[in-house]
Design a protein around this motif. Structure first.
Motif, short mmCIF file in Angstrom:
data_model
loop_
_atom_site.label_atom_id
_atom_site.label_comp_id
_atom_site.label_asym_id
_atom_site.label_seq_id
_atom_site.Cartn_x
_atom_site.Cartn_y
_atom_site.Cartn_z
N ASN A 70 43.32 30.25 -34.35
CA ASN A 70 43.95 28.94 -34.45
C ASN A 70 42.94 27.81 -34.20
OD1 ASN A 70 46.35 27.65 -35.10
ND2 ASN A 70 46.87 27.26 -32.96
N SER A 90 47.64 30.25 -20.25
CA SER A 90 47.76 31.37 -21.20
C SER A 90 47.52 32.73 -20.54
CB SER A 90 46.76 31.20 -22.35
OG SER A 90 47.14 30.12 -23.17
N HIS A 93 50.24 33.58 -18.10
CA HIS A 93 51.56 33.64 -18.76
C HIS A 93 52.53 32.67 -18.08
CE1 HIS A 93 50.75 37.98 -20.46
NE2 HIS A 93 49.77 37.13 -20.70
N SER A 96 54.33 26.51 -20.85
CA SER A 96 54.74 26.67 -22.24
C SER A 96 53.58 27.19 -23.08
CB SER A 96 55.22 25.33 -22.78
OG SER A 96 54.21 24.36 -22.60
N TYR A 97 52.52 27.68 -22.41
CA TYR A 97 51.36 28.15 -23.15
C TYR A 97 51.61 29.52 -23.77
CZ TYR A 97 49.07 24.34 -20.76
OH TYR A 97 48.74 23.09 -20.30
N SER A 98 51.01 29.70 -24.92
CA SER A 98 51.11 30.98 -25.60
C SER A 98 50.41 32.04 -24.76
CB SER A 98 50.44 30.83 -26.97
OG SER A 98 50.79 31.86 -27.81
N MET A 100 48.17 34.95 -23.50
CA MET A 100 46.92 35.53 -24.01
C MET A 100 46.46 36.66 -23.11
SD MET A 100 45.95 34.04 -26.82
CE MET A 100 47.24 33.15 -27.68
N LYS A 102 46.42 37.46 -27.08
CA LYS A 102 47.54 37.57 -27.99
C LYS A 102 47.77 39.03 -28.37
CE LYS A 102 49.42 35.36 -32.10
NZ LYS A 102 50.58 34.77 -31.39
#
Ligand code: HEC
Length: 126
Positions: A70, A90, A93, A96-98, A100, A102
């Motif tokens: 990204n 990330s 966890h 609102s972070y994605s 990682m 991933k």
């Protein structure tokens, strides 16, 4: 009779000696208690860059970022420094972070702790 007594003494001596060789090593008995996580000498070059190289650069290297990451680059200090808050969210966890890495397992608690300590210490290029 004397020989029997001597062998008895020898037997007892061996038992005592071998028993005294046994000692409880807490770290060997309970590896989960051992704190082999180095939280005092956390540096960018020695700690953070290797964590990112091993877990993140397959997608976030300068070369891979456009197609797999990204456009988020985590190969150079300046890029990592400017994204430290998102990286922390990330890998923890949280927020609102994605999450990682991933589609991968969460990083080891030690690595996450080390990253947060590095940020707390000023996210230095050390
Ligand atoms: C398999 C490829 C892949 C791996 C490995 C990977 N990422 Fe990502 N990362 C992505 C993609 C794709 C995105 C874009 C958001 C999404 O798709 O979830 C992203 C987004 C991010 C973001 C932005 C999140 C947000 O919500 O703003 C951060 C920060 C990040 N990654 C850090 C990391 C870190 C740190 C690691 C290693 C611990 C890592 N990534 C491992 C592919 C990866």
């Amino acid at each position: 009779m004397k020989r029997k007594f001597l062998s008895f003494v020898t037997f007892v001596t061996i038992i005592i000696l071998s028993a005294s060789c046994y000692y409880d090593n807490e770290e060997a008995l309970y590896p989960q208690l051992s704190s082999s996580c180095d939280t005092t000498n956390v540096t960018y070059s020695g700690t953070i860059a290797p964590i990112l190289a091993n877990n993140c650069l397959s997608c976030h290297s300068n070369a891979m970022a456009p197609t797999a990451g990204n456009n988020i680059r985590l190969e150079n200090y300046a890029d990592v420094q400017s994204r430290k808050t998102a990286i922390s969210g990330s890998i923890n966890h949280t927020g609102s972070y994605s999450p990682m890495p991933k589609n991968g397992a969460k990083l080891k608690t030690c690595s996450i702790t080390q990253f947060d300590i590095w940020v707390k210490n000023g996210a230095l290029n050390n």
